[in-house]
Design a protein around this motif. Structure first.
Motif: not given
Lengths: 115, 114
Positions: A35, A42, A100, B34, B36, B38, B90, B94, B101-102, B104-107
């Motif tokens: 990624y 993101g 997934s 999900f 996550y 960081q 984040f 999926g 592939k996941l 993701f949002g922009t956080g």
């Protein structure tokens, strides 16, 4: 190792140079992902390896980007003729496969800065 | 195609206050969802996930999230925030049985004041 290991942790390069980023997944993990995380954005999917299947390269932004993985071990992401817009954190993740996103473990990333 | 929106770029709360981080998704069916976290200098860590069943899921570090199909949302909550919760969060979606592939949002960056 105990987790996903990426090297180098930081890379500064000049525009036009090639760079190689390395990812050591968790032993036994069949799935490996790359990624990209640009500043303030993101995570952007780049490429996905699953076992011996053909990789899913649908996220690679241009033909300057390529990745390889030998079996179920180390992966290398190569960026040729780097551009300033390539500056980002490149994250690698691995999983045991299956559903997934199940148990996706991320490395700490490589911070790439293109001057 | 699936997508994820995290409308709050930056949230600041006082230690001990409650927290809710918003996440909205776009997907034609029930996705896998999900959250996550960081922390500075560290990789992403899975907080919790929703695949099916009970729409209120519990995660690590006292976090929970609720899947609301009618609102296409999967907001993250914590009743009492600790200073160590300061991090980037984040949300990700999926597609079951289609891709690993996941997206993701922009956080959302969380800042915690003492």
């Amino acid at each position: 190792g105990a987790g996903v290991s990426q090297s180098p942790s930081n890379k500064v390069t000049e525009k036009g140079k090639d760079v190689e980023l390395r990812c050591d997944p968790i032993s036994g993990h069949t799935a490996l992902y790359w990624y990209r995380q640009r500043l303030g954005q993101g995570l952007e999917f780049l490429i996905y390896f699953q076992g011996n299947s053909a990789p899913d390269k649908s996220g690679l932004p241009s033909d300057r980007f390529s990745a390889e993985r030998t079996g179920e071990s180390v992966s290398t992401l190569t960026i040729q003729r780097t551009q300033q817009e390539d500056s980002a954190v490149y994250l690698c993740a691995s999983s045991a496969g299956g559903a997934s996103g199940e148990k996706l473990f991320f490395g700490s990333g490589t911070q790439l800065s293109v001057l | 195609a699936q997508s994820v929106t995290q409308p709050d770029i930056h949230i600041t709360v006082s230690e001990g206050a409650s927290l809710e981080l918003r996440c909205n998704y776009s997907y034609g069916a029930t996705p896998y969802l999900f959250w996550y976290v960081q922390s500075p200098g560290q990789g992403l860590q899975l907080l919790l996930k929703y695949f099916s069943g009970d729409t209120l899921v519990q995660g690590i570090k006292g976090f929970e999230a609720e899947f609301k199909r009618s609102q296409s949302s999967f907001n993250l909550r914590k009743p009492s925030v600790h200073w160590s919760d300061a991090a980037e969060y984040f949300c990700a979606v999926g597609a079951p049985r289609n891709t690993d592939k996941l997206i993701f949002g922009t956080g959302t960056r969380l800042q915690v004041f003492p």
